[in-house]
Design a protein around this motif. Structure first.
Motif: not given
Lengths: 140, 135
Positions: A28, B7-11, B13, B84, B86, B88
């Protein structure tokens, strides 16, 4: 079997530019020519001269039996580079028997991997694995 | 202590896990196959590799300190991150020092999956870019 102090077979690894791109993407991270700092983990894993499956077999475990990466430390003595050869040397530093409520008895096995680029120490990766053990009375 | 920006990663993968399995030469099927993760009683879906979760925390640090260089990083992996989810993160600066004319910051950091709690905590040392842009 006393594993502490055992040296692992050495080997080498290289991050080709396309692999560096893919690794940034998998992490990412926007692709760029300098590898992601955690690429040191990948180079150590790929470069040590023993597969993960054989490493866990050496621990007396199986990769399907739930060994866990519990901790990892990375020291970057120099920035990593793509398209560069890294010699990887590894040693099992310690084995400690512990017990947790979640997984019961387990061995905490610490392995250190040193990455050399042209004889200069570029990075050190120290991984701690939690390897579940059966209770002495035979209960899992 | 100065807090790091949140900080955040939405999903997370699952496809990236497959790429990483190849790059790591990691044959563990729990990172590839939801059925394997269920069969081994680990989780209901593919499990993110530990180094990927570690990389997320580094991404958080490098977003907080653009142009900085990571010198050392120690992470404890406390829980599973699944496809899937999220994720934070947060943390704080615990010290700053000037060494050899360069500013170094030491940070404590953590990641969590909302609803399941903390999945990583750790600390890191970074060297910040010089004011003239040379780190």
């Amino acid at each position: 079997m006393d594993l502490a102090g055992r040296e692992l077979p050495s080997g080498s690894a290289r991050l080709e530019p396309y692999q560096n791109w893919l690794l940034h993407d998998a992490f990412y991270s926007p692709p760029q020519s300098e590898p992601h700092p955690v690429a040191a983990f990948v180079l150590a894993n790929r470069g040590i001269g023993i597969s993960m499956a054989d490493l866990f077999a050496l621990f007396g475990s199986d990769i399907n039996d739930g060994p866990l990466l519990a901790e990892s430390a990375i020291e970057l003595h120099h920035p990593l580079a793509e398209d560069a050869d890294y010699q990887v040397r590894g040693v099992i530093e310690s084995v400690e028997r512990r017990r947790s409520r979640r997984i019961g008895p387990f061995d905490r096995i610490t392995c250190r991997f040193d990455l050399y680029q042209a004889d200069d120490l570029a990075a050190t990766v120290t991984n701690v694995f939690a390897v579940p053990r059966a209770d002495q009375d035979g209960a899992p | 202590m100065t807090e790091l920006p949140s900080w955040k990663l939405d999903q997370v993968d699952a496809a990236r896990m497959k790429t990483l399995a190849l790059l790591l030469a990691d044959p563990n099927p729990i990172h590839l196959d939801p059925a394997a993760a269920r069969r081994f009683g680990v989780a209901d879906g593919p499990v993110n590799q530990g180094p990927s979760t570690m990389a997320m925390a580094v991404n958080m640090l490098l977003a907080a300190f653009p142009g900085a260089r990571l010198l050392s990083y120690r992470a404890r992996l406390l829980g599973l991150v699944l496809a899937q989810d999220s994720v934070e993160g947060g943390g704080n600066i615990t010290s700053r020092e000037i060494l050899d004319g360069q500013e170094r910051v030491r940070c404590r950091l953590h990641l969590e999956v909302p609803g399941r709690g903390r999945v990583l905590d750790g600390e890191a040392v970074l060297v910040l870019p010089a004011a003239d842009g040379n780190s």
